[in-house]
Enzyme design. Structure first.
Site, short mmCIF file in Angstrom:
data_model
loop_
_atom_site.label_atom_id
_atom_site.label_comp_id
_atom_site.label_asym_id
_atom_site.label_seq_id
_atom_site.Cartn_x
_atom_site.Cartn_y
_atom_site.Cartn_z
CG ASP A 169 -0.93 4.28 16.28
OD1 ASP A 169 -0.58 4.17 17.39
OD2 ASP A 169 -1.18 3.14 15.56
CB CYS A 184 -0.98 -0.06 1.27
SG CYS A 184 -1.83 -1.51 1.41
NE ARG A 239 4.87 -2.60 11.92
CZ ARG A 239 3.87 -2.92 12.18
NH1 ARG A 239 3.07 -3.69 11.48
NH2 ARG A 239 3.33 -2.83 13.53
#
Length: 371
Positions: A316, A113, A118
């Site tokens: 986050d 993606c 990450r």
């Protein structure tokens, strides 16, 4: 299989392949090759088939096809935007919250993606999986920490492992008395549903721990008939599913699209769980909305669909401080002057707490209401 069928059945990994399939322009090739040198590219046949090459704003393309915009790094972007490294006591483990850990088994995915938080840690050129020694050390850490109630298998995508290896991992975790929940974060049932075989489903079911699967999808079109069948296979086998999505500019950042996605999840018996605000991963600014836009969308969603369709909108916090809900505020407190409270012995009017509550339409109400 003839040459054309082979091309259609092969995961696209090079910008030249994207050009050959009509999914990218020849003129963009130099920029796309530069992007691919930094960040992995993979588009499975299932996802390639969903892309409309004639639509420059296709929401599936925007998620998976590389863009020159990824070469632009915005202020605040970070290779480890949610602070995994800060909370990694041993390789493969992230222990941010007391009762659960992330167990990062693999560093490969079926697709890559373009907004992945990450993206600096996965893909070609990186380690593909934990070494045997690192795996044993991670298990030892989990065994030594009795507060760990839930283990979340992530990566990469854990369903890229073979059913045989997954069965071994699931058995190892279920044998730890204090591990009661094993949660698997995956995109595979959507992007490569053929991997979700009866053998794979059997591998996910263990005695001694409950298995949950969190499915990542961002647009209702991703939930094809093949994807729905893969999910149904797991759910019918007794594995409950929840969803994870990322709020993405040009993909799902309008109320109609977001509503369709959440309804599609519920129709598949998947409970909407998290809608993530985009993380500050390098080269992803073009895909991020503002928090205010996300809050407005969540307020609109509240008035459009039932509670079954409501995810938590979460951020986050950069630096490794964990997730926090960032949805719209519906409740605030105000003070008004009431009459004398003789029971307290006071002779002056006392402040009385009341609440201002905003309904899904934006109207304000007082609670308790006026007498």
């Amino acid at each position: 299989m003839n040459e054309m069928n082979f091309k259609l059945a092969t995961t696209l990994r090079e910008p030249t392949e994207l050009v050959a399939r009509g999914l990218a322009a020849v003129a963009d090739l130099p920029d796309l090759q530069e992007v691919a040198a930094h960040y992995a590219v993979a588009v499975t046949p299932d996802m390639a088939a969903l892309i409309d090459p004639d639509d420059p704003n296709d929401p599936i393309a925007r998620q998976f096809l590389p863009s020159a915009e990824e070469l632009v790094r915005a202020p605040g972007e970070n290779p480890d935007p949610i602070g995994d490294h800060t909370h990694s006591p041993v390789s493969g483990i992230v222990h941010r919250y007391p009762d659960r850990v992330l167990f990062k088994l693999v560093h490969v995915c079926a697709v890559y993606c373009r907004y992945c938080f990450r993206r600096e840690m996965v893909g070609p050129g990186k380690a593909t999986a934990l070494s045997e020694g690192a795996y044993d050390n991670a298990l030892a850490y989990i065994r030594a920490h009795s507060e760990i109630w839930e283990v979340i298998l992530t990566g990469g995508d854990p369903l890229m492992l073979s059913p045989r290896r997954l069965a071994e991992i699931m058995a190892d975790l279920a044998a730890i008395d204090h591990v009661r929940i094993i949660r698997i974060h995956t995109r595979v049932p959507v992007v490569e549903p053929s991997r979700v075989t009866a053998e794979m489903i059997a591998a996910l079911r263990v005695t001694g721990a409950a298995t949950w699967v969190a499915l990542h999808a961002n647009h209702a079109r991703e939930l094809t008939a093949r994807a729905r069948a893969a999910c149904a296979g797991m759910i019918d086998a007794g594995i409950p599913m929840v969803s994870q999505s990322v709020l993405l500019r040009g993909v799902n950042d309008d109320a109609v699209t977001l509503e369709a996605l959440m309804r599609a999840f519920v129709e598949c018996r998947i409970k909407p769980y998290y809608l993530h605000h985009g993380d500050l991963a390098p080269g992803t600014a073009h895909l991020r909305t503002t928090l205010a836009e996300g809050q407005a969308l969540m307020r609109a969603l509240r008035g459009r669909v039932s509670g079954l369709c409501q995810p938590d909108y979460v951020l986050d916090i950069p630096g490794g401080f964990g997730k926090t809900p960032v949805g719209p505020e519906y409740l605030s407190q105000e003070h008004s002057i009431s009459g004398t409270d003789y029971s307290s012995g006071a002779s002056e009017p006392q402040p009385e707490s009341r609440y201002r509550i905003v309904d899904y339409g934006g109207d304000v109400h007082l609670y308790p209401p006026e007498p």
